[in-house]
Scaffold this motif. Structure first.
Motif, mmCIF file in Angstrom:
data_model
loop_
_atom_site.group_PDB
_atom_site.id
_atom_site.type_symbol
_atom_site.label_atom_id
_atom_site.label_comp_id
_atom_site.label_asym_id
_atom_site.label_seq_id
_atom_site.Cartn_x
_atom_site.Cartn_y
_atom_site.Cartn_z
ATOM 1 N N UNK A 148 60.888 8.859 -59.188
ATOM 2 C CA UNK A 148 60.069 7.662 -59.133
ATOM 3 C C UNK A 148 59.008 7.749 -60.226
ATOM 4 N N UNK A 149 58.974 6.772 -61.125
ATOM 5 C CA UNK A 149 57.917 6.715 -62.122
ATOM 6 C C UNK A 149 56.758 5.941 -61.510
ATOM 7 N N UNK A 150 55.685 6.650 -61.176
ATOM 8 C CA UNK A 150 54.555 6.011 -60.509
ATOM 9 C C UNK A 150 53.973 4.909 -61.395
ATOM 10 N N UNK A 151 53.676 3.750 -60.791
ATOM 11 C CA UNK A 151 53.222 2.608 -61.593
ATOM 12 C C UNK A 151 51.767 2.698 -62.004
ATOM 13 N N UNK A 152 51.437 1.987 -63.079
ATOM 14 C CA UNK A 152 50.057 1.807 -63.510
ATOM 15 C C UNK A 152 49.564 0.470 -62.975
ATOM 16 N N UNK A 153 48.297 0.175 -63.197
ATOM 17 C CA UNK A 153 47.727 -1.105 -62.767
ATOM 18 C C UNK A 153 47.764 -2.069 -63.933
ATOM 19 N N UNK A 154 48.316 -3.263 -63.703
ATOM 20 C CA UNK A 154 48.399 -4.274 -64.744
ATOM 21 C C UNK A 154 47.967 -5.636 -64.231
ATOM 22 N N UNK A 155 48.205 -6.675 -65.029
ATOM 23 C CA UNK A 155 47.840 -8.028 -64.647
ATOM 24 C C UNK A 155 49.029 -8.703 -63.990
ATOM 25 N N UNK A 156 48.773 -9.393 -62.898
ATOM 26 C CA UNK A 156 49.809 -10.131 -62.182
ATOM 27 C C UNK A 156 49.943 -11.539 -62.716
ATOM 28 N N UNK A 160 47.102 -13.632 -61.860
ATOM 29 C CA UNK A 160 45.863 -13.353 -62.578
ATOM 30 C C UNK A 160 44.966 -12.380 -61.813
ATOM 31 N N UNK A 161 45.582 -11.415 -61.137
ATOM 32 C CA UNK A 161 44.837 -10.380 -60.449
ATOM 33 C C UNK A 161 45.540 -9.052 -60.701
ATOM 34 N N UNK A 162 44.859 -7.924 -60.513
ATOM 35 C CA UNK A 162 45.488 -6.628 -60.807
ATOM 36 C C UNK A 162 46.729 -6.390 -59.969
ATOM 37 N N UNK A 163 47.691 -5.660 -60.543
ATOM 38 C CA UNK A 163 48.919 -5.322 -59.825
ATOM 39 C C UNK A 163 49.369 -3.930 -60.194
ATOM 40 N N UNK A 164 50.183 -3.357 -59.327
ATOM 41 C CA UNK A 164 50.866 -2.112 -59.659
ATOM 42 C C UNK A 164 52.120 -2.481 -60.419
ATOM 43 N N UNK A 165 52.295 -1.945 -61.606
ATOM 44 C CA UNK A 165 53.449 -2.350 -62.404
ATOM 45 C C UNK A 165 53.918 -1.211 -63.275
ATOM 46 N N UNK A 166 54.962 -0.543 -62.864
ATOM 47 C CA UNK A 166 55.518 0.539 -63.657
ATOM 48 C C UNK A 166 55.998 0.053 -65.005
ATOM 49 N N UNK A 167 56.503 -1.191 -65.053
ATOM 50 C CA UNK A 167 56.996 -1.727 -66.319
ATOM 51 C C UNK A 167 55.869 -1.859 -67.325
ATOM 52 N N UNK A 168 54.672 -2.199 -66.857
ATOM 53 C CA UNK A 168 53.537 -2.280 -67.771
ATOM 54 C C UNK A 168 53.248 -0.904 -68.365
ATOM 55 N N UNK A 169 53.366 0.113 -67.538
ATOM 56 C CA UNK A 169 53.151 1.477 -68.021
ATOM 57 C C UNK A 169 54.166 1.827 -69.102
ATOM 58 N N UNK A 170 55.421 1.424 -68.898
ATOM 59 C CA UNK A 170 56.448 1.693 -69.902
ATOM 60 C C UNK A 170 56.155 0.931 -71.177
ATOM 61 N N UNK A 171 55.754 -0.335 -71.029
ATOM 62 C CA UNK A 171 55.565 -1.194 -72.183
ATOM 63 C C UNK A 171 54.466 -0.670 -73.098
ATOM 64 N N UNK A 172 53.340 -0.278 -72.516
ATOM 65 C CA UNK A 172 52.204 0.093 -73.337
ATOM 66 C C UNK A 172 52.251 1.555 -73.731
#
Length: 226
Positions: free
Chosen positions: A144-152, A155-167
Motif C-alpha cells: 500500500x502506497x500511503x497517500x499524501x494530502x491534496x486538493x479535492x 475544494x477541500x483537502x483530501x487523501x490522494x496517493x495519486x497526488x503524491x505520485x504526480x508531484x
C-alpha cells in the motif's frame, strides 16, 4: 524491464493515471490497462489503448473477446499489478475477495505482487471500514502506497496517493526505475526493485509477506513466467 498491468478505478484522480502509464513506458516497462466502468467516466479507454497499443480490459463479455479468458490472460501476463487510483470500492472488494467486473476478477486471479495506490475523499479515507480493509490487504501481503494530502474536487483537502505520485516521481517512478540504496533493501522500494530486476525476493519486510501470501507454483501447462 517488467510487464506491469495498471488497474484504474473510479475517481477524479483517474486522469493522473494516464501520466503514470506514460512514465512507466518511458522507463522501459511494458504496460497493459484494465478499467472499471466508473473510471471510464473520467478517462476514455481509447486514450489508454492508444498509449499502450493494447486493448483496454473493461468488459469480460465483450463480443470481440468471447473466445478468450481475458482476465486470466492478463493476470498470467503480469509481473506487477498497479492499482491506481484505488477507490474505496476496490479496496473493499479485494479485502473481501469479491470479483464482479473485469478489474476485480483480474486482481483476484493474479500470481504477482499488487501495489495499491488509494485516492479518495478524506472523510471516506478515515472511515473505520476503509481502514479495516486496508489492514486486511496489508496483512495479506499487498503493498500500500500511503497517500499524501491534496486538493479535492470539492475544494477541500483530501487523501490522494495519486497526488503524491504526480508531484514526486521519487515515489513510484524512482521505485520502478532507480536502484535503491543499501539501507532501503528491506523497504517497499527495495522489494519492488528486486522484483523488477528479477532478483530473489528479500526474506524480510513486505517482500516476505508477499512471498508467503502470493507466490504460487507455476502450472505444468499454460503460460510461462520469466
Amino acid at each position: 524491464m517488467a510487464r506491469i498491468s495498471v488497474y484504474m478505478t473510479g475517481g477524479i484522480a483517474a486522469y493522473k493515471a494516464v501520466s503514470v502509464v506514460r512514465g512507466l513506458q518511458k522507463a522501459g516497462h511494458e504496460v497493459r490497462v484494465a478499467m472499471t466502468a466508473k473510471s471510464e467516466r473520467f478517462v476514455g479507454p481509447a486514450t489508454l489503448a492508444a498509449l499502450t497499443k493494447w486493448p483496454v480490459l473493461d468488459d469480460l463479455f465483450s463480443p470481440g473477446r468471447q473466445a478468450e479468458i481475458a482476465h486470466i490472460d492478463l493476470a498470467d501476463w503480469s509481473q506487477l499489478a498497479l492499482v491506481v487510483p484505488a477507490d474505496a470500492n476496490i479496496l473493499a472488494k479485494l479485502a473481501q475477495g469479491i470479483g464482479d467486473d473485469a478489474v476485480s476478477t483480474t486482481l483476484l486471479a493474479l500470481h504477482c505482487p499488487r501495489l495499491i495506490v488509494p485516492s479518495m475523499n478524506s472523510h471516506m479515507w478515515e472511515n473505520p471500514a476503509v481502514q479495516r480493509n486496508l489492514r486486511l490487504l496489508k496483512e495479506g501481503g499487498d503493498w500500500i502506497m500511503e497517500p499524501a494530502v491534496g486538493r479535492l474536487a470539492e475544494a477541500m483537502p483530501a487523501r490522494a496517493g495519486c497526488r503524491k505520485l504526480k508531484r514526486s516521481w521519487p515515489g513510484l517512478m524512482t521505485s520502478l526505475t532507480c536502484q535503491p540504496k543499501a539501507s532501503e533493501s528491506s523497504s517497499l522500494r527495495g522489494a519492488i526493485w528486486k522484483l523488477l530486476t528479477r532478483s530473489a525476493l528479500s526474506a524480510t519486510g513486505q517482500a516476505a509477506r508477499w512471498a508467503s501470501a502470493w507466490q504460487k507454483p507455476r502450472p505444468k501447462e499454460g503460460p510461462r513466467w520469466t
